[in-house]
Design a protein around this motif. Structure first.
Motif, PDB file in Angstrom:
ATOM      1  N   ARG A 174     -21.708  19.791 -29.971  1.00 50.19           N
ATOM      2  CA  ARG A 174     -21.178  18.729 -29.435  1.00 50.19           C
ATOM      3  C   ARG A 174     -23.329  17.921 -29.247  1.00 50.19           C
ATOM      4  NH1 ARG A 174     -21.509  20.819 -23.045  1.00 50.19           N
ATOM      5  NH2 ARG A 174     -22.059  18.287 -23.214  1.00 50.19           N
TER       6      ARG A 174
ATOM      7  N   ALA B 293     -29.821  21.283 -12.965  1.00 55.15           N
ATOM      8  CA  ALA B 293     -30.520  21.979 -12.151  1.00 55.15           C
ATOM      9  C   ALA B 293     -30.266  23.251 -13.506  1.00 55.15           C
ATOM     10  CB  ALA B 293     -29.513  22.471 -11.195  1.00 55.15           C
ATOM     11  N   ASP B 294     -29.709  23.109 -14.609  1.00 46.18           N
ATOM     12  CA  ASP B 294     -29.307  24.470 -15.114  1.00 46.18           C
ATOM     13  C   ASP B 294     -31.182  24.443 -16.330  1.00 46.18           C
ATOM     14  OD1 ASP B 294     -29.682  22.351 -16.855  1.00 46.18           O
ATOM     15  OD2 ASP B 294     -27.778  23.141 -18.086  1.00 46.18           O
TER      16      ASP B 294
ATOM     17  N   LYS C  87     -12.868  18.251 -20.437  1.00 52.52           N
ATOM     18  CA  LYS C  87     -13.808  17.657 -19.361  1.00 52.52           C
ATOM     19  C   LYS C  87     -14.970  16.823 -20.451  1.00 52.52           C
ATOM     20  CE  LYS C  87     -15.218  19.874 -14.684  1.00 52.52           C
ATOM     21  NZ  LYS C  87     -16.107  20.442 -14.339  1.00 52.52           N
TER      22      LYS C  87
ATOM     23  N   GLU D  61     -23.883  26.512  -9.584  1.00 52.72           N
ATOM     24  CA  GLU D  61     -25.197  27.385  -9.656  1.00 52.72           C
ATOM     25  C   GLU D  61     -26.087  28.226  -9.500  1.00 52.72           C
ATOM     26  OE1 GLU D  61     -26.441  26.087 -12.669  1.00 52.72           O
ATOM     27  OE2 GLU D  61     -25.166  23.919 -13.282  1.00 52.72           O
TER      28      GLU D  61
ATOM     29  N   GLN E  87     -32.075  23.425 -18.273  1.00 53.19           N
ATOM     30  CA  GLN E  87     -32.675  22.731 -19.957  1.00 53.19           C
ATOM     31  C   GLN E  87     -33.241  21.941 -19.811  1.00 53.19           C
ATOM     32  OE1 GLN E  87     -28.191  22.595 -20.590  1.00 53.19           O
ATOM     33  NE2 GLN E  87     -28.851  23.302 -22.595  1.00 53.19           N
TER      34      GLN E  87
ATOM     35  N   PRO F 144     -27.081  17.309  -9.404  1.00 52.51           N
ATOM     36  CA  PRO F 144     -25.362  17.592  -9.165  1.00 52.51           C
ATOM     37  C   PRO F 144     -26.182  18.824  -9.688  1.00 52.51           C
ATOM     38  CG  PRO F 144     -25.823  16.208 -11.047  1.00 52.51           C
ATOM     39  CD  PRO F 144     -27.498  16.177 -10.374  1.00 52.51           C
TER      40      PRO F 144
ATOM     41  N   SER G  86     -22.061  26.391 -19.577  1.00 57.79           N
ATOM     42  CA  SER G  86     -22.200  24.826 -18.943  1.00 57.79           C
ATOM     43  C   SER G  86     -20.596  24.545 -18.345  1.00 57.79           C
ATOM     44  CB  SER G  86     -21.725  23.598 -20.964  1.00 57.79           C
ATOM     45  OG  SER G  86     -21.623  22.712 -20.201  1.00 57.79           O
ATOM     46  N   LYS G  87     -20.799  23.972 -17.550  1.00 56.00           N
ATOM     47  CA  LYS G  87     -19.641  23.648 -16.809  1.00 56.00           C
ATOM     48  C   LYS G  87     -18.772  22.369 -16.999  1.00 56.00           C
ATOM     49  CE  LYS G  87     -21.800  25.881 -13.799  1.00 56.00           C
ATOM     50  NZ  LYS G  87     -22.141  27.026 -14.668  1.00 56.00           N
TER      51      LYS G  87
ATOM     52  N   PHE H 255     -22.818  22.028  -9.739  1.00 54.05           N
ATOM     53  CA  PHE H 255     -21.703  23.143  -9.265  1.00 54.05           C
ATOM     54  C   PHE H 255     -21.896  24.356  -9.901  1.00 54.05           C
ATOM     55  CE2 PHE H 255     -17.574  23.132 -11.786  1.00 54.05           C
ATOM     56  CZ  PHE H 255     -16.383  23.080 -11.063  1.00 54.05           C
TER      57      PHE H 255
ATOM     58  N   ARG I 214     -29.675  26.324 -21.606  1.00 51.19           N
ATOM     59  CA  ARG I 214     -29.020  26.779 -20.455  1.00 51.19           C
ATOM     60  C   ARG I 214     -30.174  28.495 -19.753  1.00 51.19           C
ATOM     61  NH1 ARG I 214     -25.799  26.689 -16.027  1.00 51.19           N
ATOM     62  NH2 ARG I 214     -24.776  24.586 -16.235  1.00 51.19           N
TER      63      ARG I 214
ATOM     64  N   ASP J 175     -21.141  19.770  -6.024  1.00 47.32           N
ATOM     65  CA  ASP J 175     -20.236  19.287  -6.219  1.00 47.32           C
ATOM     66  C   ASP J 175     -18.788  19.659  -6.305  1.00 47.32           C
ATOM     67  OD1 ASP J 175     -18.550  16.568  -7.969  1.00 47.32           O
ATOM     68  OD2 ASP J 175     -18.800  17.955  -9.946  1.00 47.32           O
TER      69      ASP J 175
HETATM   70  N1  UDP Z   1     -21.980  19.694 -12.703  1.00 41.23           N
HETATM   71  C1  UDP Z   1     -21.244  19.066 -11.526  1.00 41.23           C
HETATM   72  N2  UDP Z   1     -20.276  19.066 -11.120  1.00 41.23           N
HETATM   73  C2  UDP Z   1     -19.340  19.167 -12.689  1.00 41.23           C
HETATM   74  C3  UDP Z   1     -20.379  19.380 -13.616  1.00 41.23           C
HETATM   75  C4  UDP Z   1     -21.205  19.547 -13.901  1.00 41.23           C
HETATM   76  O1  UDP Z   1     -22.571  18.540 -10.689  1.00 41.23           O
HETATM   77  O2  UDP Z   1     -17.950  18.677 -12.569  1.00 41.23           O
HETATM   78  C5  UDP Z   1     -23.922  19.875 -12.619  1.00 41.23           C
HETATM   79  C6  UDP Z   1     -24.256  21.050 -13.498  1.00 41.23           C
HETATM   80  O3  UDP Z   1     -24.457  21.930 -12.184  1.00 41.23           O
HETATM   81  C7  UDP Z   1     -25.860  21.127 -13.684  1.00 41.23           C
HETATM   82  C8  UDP Z   1     -25.553  19.430 -14.324  1.00 41.23           C
HETATM   83  O4  UDP Z   1     -24.846  18.886 -13.922  1.00 41.23           O
HETATM   84  O5  UDP Z   1     -26.791  20.429 -13.090  1.00 41.23           O
HETATM   85  C9  UDP Z   1     -25.233  19.398 -15.971  1.00 41.23           C
HETATM   86  O6  UDP Z   1     -24.477  20.291 -16.018  1.00 41.23           O
HETATM   87  P1  UDP Z   1     -24.330  21.574 -17.503  1.00 41.23           P
HETATM   88  O7  UDP Z   1     -25.713  21.737 -17.788  1.00 41.23           O
HETATM   89  O8  UDP Z   1     -23.094  22.435 -17.635  1.00 41.23           O
HETATM   90  O9  UDP Z   1     -23.389  20.169 -18.620  1.00 41.23           O
HETATM   91  P2  UDP Z   1     -24.250  20.542 -20.744  1.00 41.23           P
HETATM   92  O10 UDP Z   1     -25.930  20.813 -19.899  1.00 41.23           O
HETATM   93  O11 UDP Z   1     -23.736  21.492 -20.940  1.00 41.23           O
HETATM   94  O12 UDP Z   1     -23.670  19.080 -19.932  1.00 41.23           O
END
Ligand code: UDP
Ligand code: MG
Length: 338
Positions: free
Chosen positions: A154, A118-119, A233, A36, A121, A32, A227-228, A34, A222, A65
């Motif tokens: 988190r 995709a980030d 959310k 990126e 991590q 997924p 972070s998205k 969003f 990251r 997304d």
């Molecule tokens: N992502 C998405 N839609 C959203 C939020 C996140 O598709 O509304 C994707 C984002 O591009 C990434 C993955 O979900 O590939 C994880 O997001 P993020 O790294 O921001 O989350 P975190 O690691 O902070 O939990």
């Protein structure tokens, strides 16, 4: 002598990736995305390098997304270069990471499905370790972050929620928030068939696993961007998890209601006796207010909780679509859905 891996030039790499057959690949990788634009190029390069080194056929499904930066453009460029291994699903809006993965699941063709963010991590270089476990006979391979690189808040909150989820669902998984996972196809087929209201993919899929296992994986900061997930959310997704998998929160709330009713009966009895034997209570009004406000806030919380369940029921009764696909870009059967 150990066999040396041939390093391909960019042109050779491109033509090798172009000639791969896609009809029924061994592996489908679901990602997924969003907004990126900052990560996606490095991610794509590293991912394809890893997948090439595995030596099995694969497809990569990106679900865009509702990005509003250059992500769509960059995905389009990847597709021009590597149309045979890529499929891109564009949503008309932002529906969230888990919904995006669900859409990807509805389009996979592989026998084994891998999900990751995709980030970077979750390093794509860990995919072979997951596949080893699949080859060893596990139908669901989860992962937990060996040393998590997220904020203190988190990390701690996630630990508490993991414990809560374990109590509520009884499902044994160490880290339901870690998206680097591999599944046998039958699990994904089951997950998309159920019209479960929860889109919490990792927990949903775990329910259908016959022989699951968790392995430790690396976790990094990251690569770029932010972070998205904002606080809103994160709260939404936690509610989705808690109320989407069980009715226990509602039952616990009823129990809490019973306890507080009992306490308030005791308070009324005490106040009655006090009035008879000591006299009317002139002071202490604010104590009563405090107690009243406490009960009021508990009631409001309860109404909110009931609202979550009613909302879920409403959405499933209306058969509200979980997402709307604007366009699917793929080689074999391009199609448009409005
Ligand atoms: N992502 C998405 N839609 C959203 C939020 C996140 O598709 O509304 C994707 C984002 O591009 C990434 C993955 O979900 O590939 C994880 O997001 P993020 O790294 O921001 O989350 P975190 O690691 O902070 O939990
Ligand atoms: Mg991340």
């Amino acid at each position: 002598m150990p066999k040396q891996k041939k390093i391909l030039s960019p042109t050779e790499r491109s033509s090798k990736l172009r000639t791969q057959r896609i009809s029924t690949p061994y592996l489908s990788v679901v990602v997924p995305v969003f907004n990126e634009e900052e990560c996606i190029e490095e991610f794509f390069t590293r991912l394809t390098e890893v997948l090439e080194s595995i030596g099995k056929t694969y497809e990569i499904i990106f679900i865009n997304d509702g990005s509003c930066d250059r992500t769509e453009y960059l995905l389009g460029r990847f597709f021009e270069q590597y149309p045979r291994i890529l499929r891109i699903i564009h949503f008309n809006n932002n529906y969230g990471q888990y919904t995006a993965i669900l859409a990807g699941f509805e389009h996979v063709r592989g026998d084994v499905i891998v999900t990751l963010d995709a980030d970077l991590q979750n390093p794509p270089e860990e995919i072979p370790s997951l596949l080893k476990m699949i080859d060893a006979g596990h139908d669901s391979v989860g992962s937990y972050r060996r040393e998590r690189h997220d904020s203190f808040f988190r990390t701690k909150a996630s630990r508490v929620i993991n414990r809560l989820r374990k109590e509520i669902t009884g499902l044994e998984m160490r880290d339901h928030g870690c998206m680097l996972r591999a599944y046998r196809r039958h699990i994904i087929d089951q997950a998309i068939k159920t019209r479960e209201s929860s889109t919490f993919i990792t927990v949903l899929a775990q329910k259908f696993a016959g022989n699951p296992i968790d392995i430790a994986v690396e976790h990094h900061d990251r690569a770029r961007g932010e972070s998205k997930y904002n606080l809103y959310k994160l709260i939404r997704i936690t509610f989705d998890l808690i109320t989407g998998v069980s009715l226990i929160p509602l039952q616990l709330f009823t129990l809490l209601g019973m306890c507080t009713s009992l306490l308030s009966v005791l308070l009324v009895v005490y106040m009655g006796f006090r009035r008879i034997f000591i006299g009317p209570e002139a002071e202490g009004v604010f104590t009563l207010f405090a107690i009243l406000f406490f009960f009021l806030s508990v009631i409001i919380m309860g109404i909110g909780l009931i609202g979550e369940y009613v909302g879920r029921t409403y959405l499933s009764v209306c058969q509200h679509p979980r997402f709307v696909i604007r366009e699917i870009i793929e080689m074999s059967q391009p199609k448009r859905e409005e």
